[in-house]
Design a protein around this motif. Structure first.
Motif, PDB file in Angstrom:
ATOM      1  N   CYS A   1       0.817  -1.222   0.000  1.00 11.41           N
ATOM      2  CA  CYS A   1       0.000   0.000   0.000  1.00 11.41           C
ATOM      3  C   CYS A   1       0.849   1.271   0.000  1.00 11.41           C
ATOM      4  CB  CYS A   1      -0.910   0.024   1.231  1.00 11.41           C
ATOM      5  SG  CYS A   1      -2.155  -1.273   1.253  1.00 11.41           S
TER       6      CYS A   1
ATOM      7  N   LEU B   1      -0.111   4.701  -1.718  1.00 11.84           N
ATOM      8  CA  LEU B   1      -1.549   4.857  -1.913  1.00 11.84           C
ATOM      9  C   LEU B   1      -2.092   6.022  -1.097  1.00 11.84           C
ATOM     10  CD1 LEU B   1      -2.881   1.180  -1.860  1.00 11.84           C
ATOM     11  CD2 LEU B   1      -2.308   2.606  -3.827  1.00 11.84           C
ATOM     12  N   HIS B   2      -3.178   6.602  -1.598  1.00 10.93           N
ATOM     13  CA  HIS B   2      -3.842   7.720  -0.930  1.00 10.93           C
ATOM     14  C   HIS B   2      -5.125   7.227  -0.280  1.00 10.93           C
ATOM     15  CE1 HIS B   2      -1.975  10.826  -3.894  1.00 10.93           C
ATOM     16  NE2 HIS B   2      -1.099   9.949  -3.464  1.00 10.93           N
ATOM     17  N   ILE B   3      -5.428   7.780   0.900  1.00 10.56           N
ATOM     18  CA  ILE B   3      -6.705   7.504   1.552  1.00 10.56           C
ATOM     19  C   ILE B   3      -7.292   8.810   2.059  1.00 10.56           C
ATOM     20  CG2 ILE B   3      -6.190   5.136   2.267  1.00 10.56           C
ATOM     21  CD1 ILE B   3      -5.726   6.252   5.131  1.00 10.56           C
TER      22      ILE B   3
ATOM     23  N   TRP C   1      -8.888  10.351   5.141  1.00 11.46           N
ATOM     24  CA  TRP C   1      -8.870   9.994   6.551  1.00 11.46           C
ATOM     25  C   TRP C   1      -9.299  11.189   7.392  1.00 11.46           C
ATOM     26  CZ3 TRP C   1      -9.014   5.881   9.370  1.00 11.46           C
ATOM     27  CH2 TRP C   1      -8.685   5.936  10.712  1.00 11.46           C
TER      28      TRP C   1
ATOM     29  N   THR D   1      -6.613  14.146   3.105  1.00 15.18           N
ATOM     30  CA  THR D   1      -6.068  13.176   2.166  1.00 15.18           C
ATOM     31  C   THR D   1      -4.651  12.845   2.601  1.00 15.18           C
ATOM     32  OG1 THR D   1      -7.378  14.130   0.374  1.00 15.18           O
ATOM     33  CG2 THR D   1      -5.552  12.694  -0.254  1.00 15.18           C
TER      34      THR D   1
ATOM     35  N   GLN E   1      -1.187  10.064   2.236  1.00 16.71           N
ATOM     36  CA  GLN E   1      -0.469   9.098   1.402  1.00 16.71           C
ATOM     37  C   GLN E   1       0.439   8.281   2.311  1.00 16.71           C
ATOM     38  OE1 GLN E   1       2.613  10.635  -1.192  1.00 16.71           O
ATOM     39  NE2 GLN E   1       2.158   9.072  -2.704  1.00 16.71           N
TER      40      GLN E   1
ATOM     41  N   ALA F   1      -7.307   2.876   9.955  1.00 16.47           N
ATOM     42  CA  ALA F   1      -6.455   3.392   8.878  1.00 16.47           C
ATOM     43  C   ALA F   1      -5.904   2.248   8.031  1.00 16.47           C
ATOM     44  CB  ALA F   1      -5.313   4.224   9.455  1.00 16.47           C
TER      45      ALA F   1
ATOM     46  N   ALA G   1      -8.622   1.000   5.791  1.00 15.24           N
ATOM     47  CA  ALA G   1      -8.874   1.930   4.686  1.00 15.24           C
ATOM     48  C   ALA G   1      -7.836   1.739   3.580  1.00 15.24           C
ATOM     49  CB  ALA G   1      -8.860   3.370   5.192  1.00 15.24           C
ATOM     50  N   LEU G   2      -6.578   1.572   3.950  1.00 15.26           N
ATOM     51  CA  LEU G   2      -5.524   1.335   2.954  1.00 15.26           C
ATOM     52  C   LEU G   2      -5.747   0.027   2.208  1.00 15.26           C
ATOM     53  CD1 LEU G   2      -2.501   2.571   5.048  1.00 15.26           C
ATOM     54  CD2 LEU G   2      -3.129   3.463   2.790  1.00 15.26           C
TER      55      LEU G   2
ATOM     56  N   ARG H   1      -8.553  -1.473   1.694  1.00 17.68           N
ATOM     57  CA  ARG H   1      -9.701  -1.321   0.780  1.00 17.68           C
ATOM     58  C   ARG H   1      -9.271  -0.651  -0.532  1.00 17.68           C
ATOM     59  NH1 ARG H   1     -12.547  -0.234   5.507  1.00 17.68           N
ATOM     60  NH2 ARG H   1     -12.272   2.014   5.276  1.00 17.68           N
ATOM     61  N   VAL H   2      -8.445   0.386  -0.434  1.00 23.14           N
ATOM     62  CA  VAL H   2      -7.958   1.068  -1.637  1.00 23.14           C
ATOM     63  C   VAL H   2      -7.123   0.106  -2.475  1.00 23.14           C
ATOM     64  CG1 VAL H   2      -6.406   2.894  -2.478  1.00 23.14           C
ATOM     65  CG2 VAL H   2      -8.010   3.376  -0.621  1.00 23.14           C
TER      66      VAL H   2
END
Length: 97
Positions: A18, A21-23, A25, A29, A31, A84, A87-88, A90-91
Motif C-alpha cells: 500500500c 496509496l492515498h486515503i 482519513w 487526504t 499518502q 487506517a 482503509a488502505l 480497501r484502496v
C-alpha cells in the motif's frame, strides 16, 4: 510462530503493498509513506496540510517539510487491523480489481 504473530506478519506484508496509496482519513487526504513494522506504525503524509518549517540544530528554520501522521497498524486491543490500515487495504483491493 503463533497465529496472532502470523496474521500480524501477513497484515504487514499486505500493507507494504500500500506504500504510495492515498486515503481519505477524517477529512484529510493522506499518502502512505512508510511502514514501521517493528513499532507497528503507519507513516502517512498529509497532502492537504501546508508544509511546516524544520529547524536546524540551533533552532533556526532551514527547510519546509511535509506534515506526517503516525497511526497504528493494529486496533487498540491488537486483535485486528486499525481503521487506517483497513482503509488502505480497501484502496489496494479496489486497485487490484
Amino acid at each position: 510462530m503463533s497465529q496472532v504473530g502470523s496474521s500480524r506478519a501477513e497484515l504487514l506484508e499486505r500493507l507494504r503493498g500500500c506504500i504510495g496509496l492515498h486515503i481519505a482519513w477524517r477529512g484529510e487526504t493522506l499518502q502512505l509513506q512508510d511502514l514501521l513494522a517493528t513499532e507497528g506504525r503507519l507513516v502517512l503524509r498529509s497532502l492537504d496540510a501546508a508544509a511546516t518549517l524544520q529547524a536546524d540544530q540551533h533552532g533556526d528554520p532551514r527547510r519546509r517539510t511535509p506534515v506526517l501522521r503516525e497511526l497504528p497498524v493494529l486496533s487498540e486491543d491488537g486483535t485486528h487491523p486499525s481503521e487506517a490500515a483497513e482503509a488502505l487495504l480497501r484502496v489496494l483491493a479496489e486497485q487490484q480489481r
